[in-house]
Design an enzyme around this catalytic site. Sequence first.
Site, PDB file in Angstrom:
ATOM      1  CG  HIS A  63      48.424  33.646  31.655  1.00 39.72           C
ATOM      2  ND1 HIS A  63      47.937  32.138  32.214  1.00 39.72           N
ATOM      3  CD2 HIS A  63      49.717  33.372  31.921  1.00 39.72           C
ATOM      4  CE1 HIS A  63      48.328  31.514  32.979  1.00 39.72           C
ATOM      5  NE2 HIS A  63      49.243  32.618  33.755  1.00 39.72           N
ATOM      6  N   PRO A  64      47.386  33.908  27.571  1.00 38.83           N
ATOM      7  CG  PRO A  64      45.211  32.528  27.187  1.00 38.83           C
ATOM      8  CD  PRO A  64      46.755  33.028  27.686  1.00 38.83           C
ATOM      9  CG  PHE A 116      43.443  41.780  33.153  1.00 36.94           C
ATOM     10  CD1 PHE A 116      43.043  42.355  34.339  1.00 36.94           C
ATOM     11  CD2 PHE A 116      42.139  40.708  32.673  1.00 36.94           C
ATOM     12  CE1 PHE A 116      42.318  42.214  35.468  1.00 36.94           C
ATOM     13  CE2 PHE A 116      41.247  40.993  34.155  1.00 36.94           C
ATOM     14  CZ  PHE A 116      41.493  41.403  34.823  1.00 36.94           C
ATOM     15  CB  ALA A 120      39.394  33.525  33.879  1.00 41.47           C
TER      16      ALA A 120
END
Length: 165
Positions: A63-64, A116, A120
Amino acid sequence: MRWNLLSVARALNEILPCCGSQAWAQGIVARRPFPDEATVLLAANDIWLKLSESDWLQAFRSHPRIGESRALKATSPQSARWSEQEQRKVADARDSAGAALAEGNRVYERRFKRIFIVCATGKSPEEILNILRRRLENDERTELQEAAEQQRQITQIRLRKWLQG
């Protein structure tokens, strides 16, 4: 399901963008054939919950950072598109919330030695920032479990998109 009939290599390639953990993807592929979407989703949860910490961390690395467009490690174009869609509201945050998220990401990474992870989808930058601040109070074990749960939720959303695609 057409996917049930693919070679192992092709099936792995197709499903890996949903999660990012090789062990998870291999586990799903090994359980084929699936009769329907519901059994894929149940198997995905079952496999995820039985993975090792290192497998979870591998998925996290796909993930970014929240607010960024590229993951730390190379990911598939499909995974990158999904991340962009999931973080659409955050990407538009050019105000103090965006700056606070960037700083929060740095603090989180220093504290937990990983990015983290939060589901989202549908969340505003302010909501994510509040979640980040709350989770910075967690101990390592609690936070790892929380991050794993967030990844599980992300995987379920991505699987549904993939299955409908």
